[in-house]
Each structure stands twice: as structure tokens, then as C-alpha cells.
Design an enzyme around this catalytic site. Structure first.
Site, PDB file in Angstrom:
ATOM      1  N   ARG A 532       0.822  -1.200   0.000  1.00  0.00           N
ATOM      2  CA  ARG A 532       0.000   0.000   0.000  1.00  0.00           C
ATOM      3  C   ARG A 532       0.857   1.252   0.000  1.00  0.00           C
ATOM      4  NH1 ARG A 532      -3.842   0.430   4.793  1.00  0.00           N
ATOM      5  NH2 ARG A 532      -1.943  -0.064   5.921  1.00  0.00           N
ATOM      6  N   SER A 596       8.225  -5.347   6.328  1.00  0.00           N
ATOM      7  CA  SER A 596       8.045  -6.458   7.284  1.00  0.00           C
ATOM      8  C   SER A 596       8.820  -7.708   6.888  1.00  0.00           C
ATOM      9  CB  SER A 596       6.562  -6.778   7.433  1.00  0.00           C
ATOM     10  OG  SER A 596       5.909  -5.630   7.881  1.00  0.00           O
ATOM     11  N   ASP A 650       6.301  -3.975  11.232  1.00  0.00           N
ATOM     12  CA  ASP A 650       4.876  -3.785  11.518  1.00  0.00           C
ATOM     13  C   ASP A 650       4.568  -3.731  13.021  1.00  0.00           C
ATOM     14  OD1 ASP A 650       5.635  -6.406  11.709  1.00  0.00           O
ATOM     15  OD2 ASP A 650       3.983  -7.236  10.547  1.00  0.00           O
TER      16      ASP A 650
END
Length: 910
Positions: A532, A596, A650
Site C-alpha cells: 500500500r 516487514s 509492523d
């Protein structure tokens, strides 16, 4: 009289399909009343719980005694049940009489007599020295409170023994046996004959879940869902309900279909106004109904030339067996002539034809009414199971069903049975119902109830023994907490870090949000095949808050596995597309990068990729700084410039997002597919980084806790099996005990073990259950949802190709609960180590702290979070820990870290 005239005369006894549907619906309402706690006291259909919770599954085994008491004679049976691949039942029995004076004597004398007959039987078989389990069929109205406790409500069938009504018949029998002292038996169950019938038939046909008796009297029982039985605690599983359906109509609901003949029979009976349904359908009254019709028609001059005889006028002289005899296909008319002559009449051929038709109408009505109520029971079972088409079996006993009238041995040669089946099929076109006749129902049935109770108890014990290893005591959890603390210290120490399994990586995030952050920031969230790009607007002051816009982009496989340049060029191309989409082309913004994958950080804006995971294989990236790779790609494009301020994982993103909402948030936790935690550690303890002042967030990488072997004493054979077949054997052992990626697989291994031992699914393993990964962790969340009835558990199991019973579903649910509970407790023990370390770091007697949490397991599992919170509370009593769920943790978190870094940078420049 022609048959047409008779049909017209007995118009009220011929029930249309609509009327039968109506009777079925009324009966269904009566069932509901009987099951409800508030409505049961006034219900006519009593729906009594029997405490029989399971039907036979064919794996029963053992040597049992049974006692069958329901009339002037009683039987003692020895029933041997064997399961060596061939289900086999061997029986020996002896009938004993009960003298009339004992039937009217004292209860003590009656039970002493029964105990003496038992002793005699055991002596004869030379089994007096064995303590055998016994099932007791006691066919009198009783109120049961347990499987082995039954309070006699009233004597019937001519018994009048004193001091038994209101007492538990099992304890009376136990006392009589104890008094003798020459043998001992284990009375396991007391059942009535209807339940015995269902259990006997259930041994040969596992679909049998209804018992029906239509003989002198009538009754039915069936397996009801526990959640609908208000009179008994608990809502899991099923229990057999003894309906006592003979009393249907006692409250007037059948008045519109009862005829003058039914009323007359009732008035002349021993119990007027009671058992009205039974009086319309059972063998005790069928012959009498025919007699009353013959008398009335003769009085009106419609039969026998108006002649009446003393025999025809005497109650009980037209027996039900006459009805059967007259209905026989070939010799029916001849039988009618014989019987009517025997009653002193001189019947004409027309009289015999008319009598045959009357018998047919009376017995057809009986079969139709019985079919209507049975259809209501089966319809309820179908709805309980939530299936489109019910396949079920009804076990049947009783002289009317079996002998009315029987020509040859085939079941359907019996008119009553044929009519009953036809009615049920008509009223339930969407069901496949089999009827199976019980041979020797009640005695064998009591032994079956006992055999099933024994099997369930033995299997339960065996399963609990296996599950014991997964149940952690308070002491064990404290030990886990202490070991985690040791591993944390090792990871933080310069000397011990290289060998440490819990790596405690510095993140260079040195501050959580303080609420004064403001500005526009970009964030990039890369952790899988989709990524994203976000624009995050942070406002302070009165309108404090975060506004976000984002777009999701996919990464094609060829790019994931191509070169590093291609991968980062693709990412920059997507950023460019997003800026254009937002109308912000050419704007230079600070950017936070959630990445991540395992990284070693040497600075807030520097992250060395240690190794790709999750299917990524882009070349030229491992060992490189991913921020540099991103910056180079931005320069290659030459369209816009971005200030890459921070690279974070994350877990840290989650902590920062929650930290914006709650200033006490200093811990981040993720429990989803994988698991990890981070927290704010004192700089003086972070030996890998220069400086003593302030704090820094440490990314624990706690999934590897236990890789040193320090958890071996609590890892089970199931954990070892899951680890062995994983992509990284011996690594991430803690994660494999607590995270979503592995819990379903642990459950699958336990279910396989249970099935191999014959403790589940009747010992049959489906091919699909052998498939790794087939039991998804989301099933754990679905199976444990409180609102989820067991039938949904069954549909999940069906989806896995597992033919499961209700008992199987309860077991699967229990396994899921044990595995999820252990995961939540272990996670809580790890978290307790973290919060206690923060408290001790600061030299506090009491710490108030918030943990920001994300991850599907934590969010979606119905009990995980509660159990984890309770564990932290128990193991860290000096900490008040609040858990705050992160909404959109990783992307927003990266932007907030960037915002904090910008705030600190600006403050430093001032």
C-alpha cells in the site's frame, strides 16, 4: 351397508392430509412447551430428559448385565458386546416372576426379591465374583435427575408397592444388593423401554435417533440438542428426550378431531381425561373403539339387523387382536364372520364387509395420527441439524406396529406399519426415513445404554490424558515468563547477543507520539504480495486527528522473483501513480517505510535486509540497505523527490499507531499469521547502541524464543510434528506454539492421533484429514464462537470430508479450545515478562502501561484476547496493563514514526 356409507358414517375418523399437517404442527408446539423451563409445568407432553447423551457408534465392547422390569414378569440378561471389526451381541437371559403379594407389598421386599433373582442368575452363569456394569430398564413413569438416578412418580400396571413412589429406584436396588453382600454390581443407567428401543436399533444403524413404541400403550423418544433443553444445565451436545406423548391432547388441543367414540372410551377408562392421544392410537383401545362403533350402528339398525348381544355389549370383548385378524388380506372376511359369530351375532356378508371397513378406518386413523406426531419429531431433528435433506432412522417396537396384521415376515406386509410410513413420507417429502424393528428392545437397550456410557467414559479419560500435556499450570507459565526474561537479557547484552535466540533488535525509534505532531506524510507498507501507498495527514490542536488516503498495488510474481532494481522501480512507479491520483505530483514529502522482513537496523533510516521471506526472491537485496535501494529507484525515475525518514517493522508501527491514541502505549504486539513484540527499553540496557540517555524501541523478534531448547519441557509430540514438517524446522519455535499459521496444524495432528486411537470419528481417518494445512486456523475461531451451534462445527468437519457425530463435534471443539488457550497463555506469559521488565527498569512498585495489538488471531478469535489478558494479570500483578487494538497499524504507524522523527528533527534545529 356399502363401504361408501360406512366412510360417510365415520367421516370424522377419516383425516385429510391438511388435518394431519395441522395435528403435526400442534404437536410441534406441545414439544416446545415441554422443553421450556417456564412452560413445562403446564405442558401435557412432558419431554423428560433421560441423561442418555449418545447413541451407539459400533465400537462398544464389554460384558454387561441388564434388568428389565415393566410388568408381572421381569428379565435378567447378560449381554456381551464385542467389536473386533465385526459388531456382535450375545445374550443370555432368564425370566423371573413377581408374585402378586410382592406387587402389593413393601418396596424393600420387592427390591430384595429382584436382588435375589440377580444373585441366582449370576450364580448360574458363574459370574458372581465379577463386578459387572448393569443397565436397568424400569418402565414406569419416572423423573430422572441423572443417568443412574430415577425417582418413581407413580406405580402403574397393577403395582402398588409401598414406600417407593417419590424415591430413587436405583438406590433402593443398591441397598438390597449391599444388604446381601454376596455380589456387587455397578448400576450405570436406568432407562425406559422407548429409550431401550432406540439404543438397540442404534447399535445396528448409526442413523437411528428416534425410538417409537406402539403396542398396548404408545410413546416416543428422540435425540434433542442440549441447547434447547431448559430443564438441564449445559448447552453442548445432545440428550435423549422421553416425550411421554400419550398425554398429547390432555389440554384439549385435539378436541376438534376426537369423536363421540373417543369420548366414550375415555369416560369408561381408569384415568378419564388423561392419555387422550394414547387412547386414540394404541393397542389397548383399538378393539374397544371398533366395538363401540358396532354397538352404535347396530342400535341404529344399520348392522346385524339391529340385533345386540350381551358379548357385544361387554367392555373389552372385542380385542385389538381381532382388528388385526379381520384386516388380514386373504382371510379377513372369514375372520370377521368367525369373530362376530363368537360374539353371538349372526352376521351377513354385508355385516362382515362393513366390520372389515370399520377396522380399517380405526387402524388407519391410528397409524395416521402416529405418523403426524412422528413427522413433527423428525421435522424438528431436521431443523436442529440445519440440513436440506434429513436421513434418519426410527427404531420401533410394540405389538400393534409389529403384528397388525402380519402376513409373512416382511415388515411392510403389516398394514399399520405401511400406513405409518406412508403418512410420514407424505408429510416429510424432503426426508429419507428408515424404520427398523427392534428385536428384544428393552433389555438389550439397557445394556447398550450402559455400554455407550462405559465407552464414553473410557474414551474421555484417554483423550484427557493426551490433552493434559497441552494444559499449562500457573507454575509452568511463571517459568515461561522467567525464561523469556533471561532470553531478553541475552539479546540485549553485547557479549551474549550473537548467541541469543530472542534478538532484541534496536529500531532507532526513540520516542512515541506526544500529540504535537503535524503535517502531511507518505507511508509505504510492504509485507506481502500486495503493498500500500498512503497519504497520512496529521493534525494537532483542537482538530487533532489522523486522516488517511491509500491505494493498494499488487506485485507480480515475476517482479517478486526478478532483480532488486525491477522490484524497487515497480514500487516507485506505484508511488508516482498514487501522487498523481492524489493530485500531488511534484510535492516532496517525508516518507515512512514499513518493511516487514527480517532487517538489522543501524539507524532509523537504515535497514539491512537479512533474508527474504513470504515468497520474495528479488536478487541483489539481501545484505543491502533497503532505504538506499528505494532512494536509488526514486533518483532513476527523476520525477519527484522524497525524504525517506524511517524504516520500521509492523510491530513497531502498531505500537506507534496506538501510542498516538494513548500516551501510555509503550509496547507493540502482533498475533496473527506470525507473532512478534516490541517495547520501549532504557538506552542504558541496549548495549548494541552507543548512548545511555533516554529510551529506544526494541524489536524483540520473540518468535524464535525456545530455539535454544529452553521450551522443550512443554513442547508436545504435536508441536514436534508441526515443527518437523514446517519450512524452517527447529526455528521460530515459540511462534509455532502461538501464532495463526500453526494452530490449525496442531489441532489437525491431535485429531489424527485421536482418530488413530479410535477416540474420534469412529476411528476412520479421511484422506483430507491427512493433508497438511487443511485445518485452517480460521476454523478455530469459527468453531469456538459461542453463538455457533455444533451443527456449524459439523459443517466445517463435513467440508473436510469428515463424517462426524454430535459427540465428535464436541471433542473437536474441545481440542480447538485447549490449543487456543495454551497459545493465549504462552503469549500472555511472554507479555508479562515484557511489562515486568519495563516496571523494574523504572524502579516502580506499580506500572500502568498500554499494549498496542494487531493481528487476525487476536482480533478474530472469540476467547484468545480474554485468556491472554487474564494470564498477564495473574503473572504480573504489579502492572495494570491495558490492551488497545490497532486500526490499520503498519501504514499509519510508519507515517507517525516519520511525524515524530520530523518533530524531533525540527526541535533539534531550533
Amino acid at each position: 351397508m356399502s363401504t361408501f356409507q360406512i366412510d360417510k358414517y365415520l367421516y370424522h375418523m377419516r383425516l385429510s392430509e391438511e388435518t394431519l399437517q395441522e395435528v403435526s404442527q400442534r404437536f410441534r408446539k406441545e414439544m416446545e412447551k415441554g422443553l421450556g423451563a417456564d412452560t413445562n409445568p403446564t405442558a401435557s407432553v412432558k419431554m423428560l430428559p433421560t441423561f442418555v447423551r449418545s447413541t451407539p457408534d459400533g465400537t462398544e465392547d464389554g460384558d454387561f448385565l441388564a434388568l428389565d422390569l415393566g410388568g408381572t414378569n421381569f428379565r435378567v440378561l447378560r449381554v456381551k458386546v464385542s467389536d473386533n471389526g465385526l459388531q456382535k451381541v450375545e445374550m443370555e437371559n432368564q425370566i423371573y416372576a413377581i408374585p402378586e403379594e410382592l406387587m402389593r407389598g413393601s418396596g424393600v421386599q420387592l427390591f430384595d426379591h429382584i436382588a435375589e433373582c440377580l444373585a441366582n442368575f449370576m450364580e448360574k452363569l458363574k459370574i458372581k465374583d465379577k463386578k459387572l456394569p448393569l443397565g436397568f430398564t424400569f418402565s414406569f413413569p419416572c423423573h430422572q435427575t441423572k443417568l443412574d438416578e430415577s425417582i418413581l412418580v407413580t406405580w402403574t400396571k397393577g403395582f402398588k408397592c409401598s414406600s417407593v413412589e417419590g424415591k430413587d429406584v436405583v438406590s433402593m436396588l443398591r441397598k438390597s444388593i449391599k444388604k446381601r453382600g454376596d455380589f456387587d454390581i455397578d448400576i450405570v443407567a436406568v432407562v425406559n423401554d422407548t429409550v431401550g428401543t432406540m439404543m438397540t436399533c442404534g447399535y445396528d444403524d448409526h442413523n437411528c435417533e428416534v425410538g417409537l413404541i406402539v403396542g398396548t400403550g404408545t410413546n416416543a423418544c428422540y435425540m434433542e440438542e442440549m441447547r434447547h433443553i431448559d430443564l438441564v444445565e449445559g448447552d453442548e451436545g445432545r440428550m435423549c428426550i422421553n416425550m411421554e406423548w400419550g398425554a398429547f391432547g390432555d389440554d384439549g388441543v385435539l378436541n376438534d378431531i376426537r369423536t363421540e367414540f373417543d369420548q366414550e372410551i375415555d369416560m369408561g377408562s381408569l384415568n378419564p381425561g388423561k392419555q387422550l392421544f394414547e387412547k386414540m392410537i394404541s393397542g389397548m383401545y383399538m378393539g374397544e373403539l371398533v366395538r363401540l362403533i358396532l354397538v352404535k350402528m347396530a342400535k341404529e339398525g344399520l348392522l346385524f339387523g339391529g340385533n345386540l348381544t350381551p358379548d357385544l355389549l361387554t367392555t373389552g370383548h372385542f380385542e385389538t387382536r381381532y382388528v388385526s385378524a379381520i384386516e388380514k388380506e386373504k382371510e379377513g372376511l372369514q375372520k370377521a364372520h368367525e369373530i362376530l359369530t363368537k360374539l353371538g351375532l349372526e352376521p351377513s356378508h354385508e355385516d362382515c364387509v362393513a366390520t372389515l371397513r370399520i377396522c380399517q378406518i380405526v387402524s388407519t386413523r391410528s397409524a395416521n395420527l402416529c405418523g403426524a406426531t412422528l413427522a413433527a419429531v423428525l421435522r424438528r431433528i431436521k431443523e436442529n441439524k440445519g440440513v436440506e435433506r434429513l436421513r434418519s432412522t426410527v427404531g420401533v417396537d410394540g405389538s400393534v406396529y409389529k403384528k397388525h396384521p402380519q402376513v409373512g415376515a416382511h415388515i411392510c406386509s403389516c398394514h399399520f406399519a405401511r400406513r405409518l410410513h406412508k403418512t410420514v413420507r407424505k408429510l416429510l417429502p424432503d426426508c429419507e426415513i428408515r424404520f427398523t424393528r427392534s428385536e428384544d428392545g428393552s433389555g438389550k437397550g439397557a445394556a447398550m445404554v450402559t455400554a455407550v456410557a462405559y465407552r464414553l467414559a473410557a474414551q474421555h479419560k484417554a483423550r484427557q490424558k493426551i490433552l493434559e500435556a497441552l494444559k499449562l499450570s500457573h507454575e509452568q507459565l511463571l517459568e515461561v515468563k522467567q525464561r523469556m526474561r533471561i532470553e531478553m537479557e541475552n539479546g540485549l547484552g553485547k557479549e551474549t547477543h550473537a548467541e541469543a535466540t530472542v534478538k532484541m533488535l534496536p529500531t532507532y525509534v526513540c520516542s512515541t507520539p506526544d500529540g504535537t505532531e503535524k503535517g502531511d506524510f507518505l507511508a509505504l507498507d510492504l509485507g506481502g504480495t500486495n503493498f500500500r501507498v498512503l497519504l497520512v495527514r496529521v493534525r494537532n490542536g483542537m482538530r487533532r486527528g489522523v486522516e488517511m488516503h491509500n491505494k493498494i498495488y499488487s506485485i507480480p510474481v515475476e517482479i517478486m522473483q526478478g532483480t532488486g532494481e525491477e522490484l524497487f522501480d515497480h514500487i516507485v512507479h506505484c508511488i508516482s501513480d498514487f501522487l498523481e491520483y492524489m493530485g500531488m505530483k511534484g510535492v516532496s514529502l517525508p516518507l515512512g517505510f514499513t518493511f516487514s522482513f527480517p532487517c538489522q537496523q543501524t539507524n532509523l533510516d537504515e535497514g539491512i535486509l537479512l533474508k527474504w521471506t513470504k515468497g520474495f526472491k528479488a536478487t541483489g537485496c539481501e545484505g543491502e540497505d533497503v532505504v538506499n535501494l528505494l532512494k536509488e529507484a526514486i533518483h532513476r525515475r527523476e520525477e519527484f523527490d522524497l525524504d525517506v525518514v524511517a524504516v520500521v517493522n509492523d510491530t513497531v508501527g502498531t505500537m506507534m499507531t496506538c501510542g498516538y491514541e494513548d500516551p501510555y502505549c509503550e509496547v507493540g504486539l502482533i498475533v496473527g499469521t506470525g507473532s512478534n513484540a516490541c517495547y520501549m527499553e532504557e538506552m542504558r540496557n541496549v548495549e548494541l547502541v552507543e548512548g545511555e540517555e533516554g529510551r529506544m524501541c526494541v524489536n524483540m523478534e520473540w518468535g524464535a524464543f525456545g530455539d535454544s531448547g529452553c521450551l522443550d519441557d512443554i513442547r508436545t509430540e504435536f508441536d514436534l510434528a508441526v515443527d518437523e514438517l514446517s519450512l524452517n524446522p527447529g526455528k521460530q519455535r515459540f511462534e509455532k506454539m502461538i501464532s495463526g499459521m500453526y494452530l490449525g496444524e496442531i489441532v489437525r495432528n491431535i485429531l489424527m492421533d485421536f482418530t488413530k486411537r479410535g477416540l474420534l470419528f469412529r476411528g476412520r481417518i479421511s484422506e483430507r484429514l491427512k493433508t497438511r494445512g487443511i485445518f485452517e486456523t480460521k476454523f478455530l475461531s469459527q468453531i469456538e464462537s459461542d453463538c455457533l451451534a455444533l451443527l456449524q462445527v459439523r459443517s466445517i468437519l463435513q467440508h473436510l470430508g469428515l463424517e462426524s457425530t454430535c459427540d465428535d463435534s464436541i471433542i473437536v471443539k474441545e481440542v480447538c479450545a485447549v490449543v487456543a488457550r495454551r497459545a493465549a497463555q504462552l503469549c500472555g506469559a511472554g507479555m508479562a515478562a515484557v511489562v515486568d521488565k519495563i516496571r523494574e527498569n523504572r524502579g516502580l512498585d506499580f506500572l500502568k502501561v498500554t499494549v498496542g495489538v494487531d493481528g487476525t488471531l487476536y482480533k478474530l478469535h472469540p476467547h484468545f484476547s480474554t485468556i491472554m489478558h487474564e494470564t498477564v494479570k495473574q503473572l504480573s500483578p504489579k502492572c495494570e496493563v491495558t490492551f488497545l487494538q490497532s486500526e490499520d497499524g503498519s501504514g499509519k504507524g510508519a507515517a507517525l514514526i516519520t511525524a515524530v522523527a520530523c518533530r524531533i528533527r525540527e526541535a533539534g534545529q531550533r
